[in-house]
Design an enzyme around this catalytic site. Sequence first.
Site, PDB file in Angstrom:
ATOM      1  N   ASP A 141       0.844  -0.986  -0.034  1.00  0.00           N
ATOM      2  CA  ASP A 141      -0.054  -0.116   0.104  1.00  0.00           C
ATOM      3  C   ASP A 141       0.814   1.320  -0.073  1.00  0.00           C
ATOM      4  OD1 ASP A 141      -1.800   2.016   0.525  1.00  0.00           O
ATOM      5  OD2 ASP A 141      -2.073   1.543   2.588  1.00  0.00           O
ATOM      6  N   GLY A 200       1.067   4.946   0.091  1.00  0.00           N
ATOM      7  CA  GLY A 200       0.532   6.087   0.402  1.00  0.00           C
ATOM      8  C   GLY A 200       1.176   7.238   0.276  1.00  0.00           C
ATOM      9  N   ARG A 215       3.470   7.067   3.791  1.00  0.00           N
ATOM     10  CA  ARG A 215       4.121   5.976   4.168  1.00  0.00           C
ATOM     11  C   ARG A 215       4.039   4.532   3.288  1.00  0.00           C
ATOM     12  NH1 ARG A 215       2.463   3.691   9.643  1.00  0.00           N
ATOM     13  NH2 ARG A 215       0.306   3.869   8.865  1.00  0.00           N
ATOM     14  N   LYS A 238       3.251   0.702   3.289  1.00  0.00           N
ATOM     15  CA  LYS A 238       2.625  -0.671   4.262  1.00  0.00           C
ATOM     16  C   LYS A 238       2.671  -1.787   3.305  1.00  0.00           C
ATOM     17  CE  LYS A 238      -0.922   2.030   5.571  1.00  0.00           C
ATOM     18  NZ  LYS A 238      -2.323   2.494   6.101  1.00  0.00           N
ATOM     19  N   TYR A 255     -19.178   5.509  -7.050  1.00  0.00           N
ATOM     20  CA  TYR A 255     -18.967   6.816  -8.072  1.00  0.00           C
ATOM     21  C   TYR A 255     -19.398   6.463  -9.187  1.00  0.00           C
ATOM     22  CZ  TYR A 255     -15.290   9.347  -5.244  1.00  0.00           C
ATOM     23  OH  TYR A 255     -14.731  10.001  -4.331  1.00  0.00           O
ATOM     24  N   GLY A 309     -10.194   6.592  -5.342  1.00  0.00           N
ATOM     25  CA  GLY A 309      -8.535   6.313  -5.031  1.00  0.00           C
ATOM     26  C   GLY A 309      -8.396   4.704  -4.777  1.00  0.00           C
ATOM     27  N   ASP A 359      -6.651   3.314  -2.790  1.00  0.00           N
ATOM     28  CA  ASP A 359      -6.479   2.868  -1.200  1.00  0.00           C
ATOM     29  C   ASP A 359      -7.955   2.736  -0.746  1.00  0.00           C
ATOM     30  OD1 ASP A 359      -6.724   5.758  -1.670  1.00  0.00           O
ATOM     31  OD2 ASP A 359      -5.561   6.344  -0.014  1.00  0.00           O
ATOM     32  N   THR A 388      -2.371  10.956   5.505  1.00  0.00           N
ATOM     33  CA  THR A 388      -2.035  12.656   5.156  1.00  0.00           C
ATOM     34  C   THR A 388      -3.275  13.115   5.031  1.00  0.00           C
ATOM     35  OG1 THR A 388       0.198  11.784   4.108  1.00  0.00           O
ATOM     36  CG2 THR A 388      -0.905  13.691   3.527  1.00  0.00           C
ATOM     37  N   THR A 435      -0.346  29.094  21.814  1.00  0.00           N
ATOM     38  CA  THR A 435      -0.410  29.015  20.437  1.00  0.00           C
ATOM     39  C   THR A 435      -0.313  27.732  19.663  1.00  0.00           C
ATOM     40  OG1 THR A 435      -0.163  31.432  20.340  1.00  0.00           O
ATOM     41  CG2 THR A 435      -0.479  30.208  18.215  1.00  0.00           C
TER      42      THR A 435
END
Length: 234
Positions: free
Chosen positions: A7, A9, A12, A14, A82, A89, A91, A114, A166
């Site tokens: 996978d 990404g 990362r 995986k 869809y 996507g 993933d 992300t 902050t």
Amino acid sequence: MNRLYVDVGNSRIKYAQAGGAMAAIAHHGNPASALSQILETLIRPDEIIVADVTGVAAVALRGHVVRTLTASAASCGVTNGYPEPARLGADRWAALIGARVRHRGAVCVVDAGTAITVDAMSADGAHLGGWIAPGFALAVSALVQGTRFARTLGGTDGAVGFATDTAGAIHAGVRHSALGFVDRARRTATQVLGEAPQLLFCGGDAAALAAEFPDAVVDEPLVLHGLMAWADQP
């Protein structure tokens, strides 16, 4: 057959071999190099099954037997919501397939990486569609870069009350925005489905988000399990 499931990404990679545990490495913007590093540590696979959001895996894996998952109208009991199925996507599609084969009933699949994606699916495998929002790190970066705020380390996170600096206020705001996003997605899915779906989390920030929902399930290798089911179909 010695298969490797990968996978790729945005942050990362995986991966797992058949019967093995999932492993993950950050690719720091260079997934091709990271893929090469992974392959150097493994016995050469007979076949590599890939979900890739970066578009570089095919070139990086040249010389190997590779099958790349792309979303279709239907697969493994999941019907794509869809109108143009291939635009979903890879993933997200793999995660939906993984959810279908591993978790029965209606689900909201939350991939907290992300980006944070939420995809709703009915108990009979109909994908209702989904939402996409910035993930933790991306949202913090956008806020810092687009305002007068400077990134600082440390500070309170405002997990219980309000942050008193902050940096803490930024991180708390991003975190609570993500929690609200997931909660609203589940409420919307409940209205459409007529029942509350199971929240099913994967991705690097899955545990941090899922901890706020008592009934949530974390299934980090979900995309890889989707790849395994897809590769095994007749």
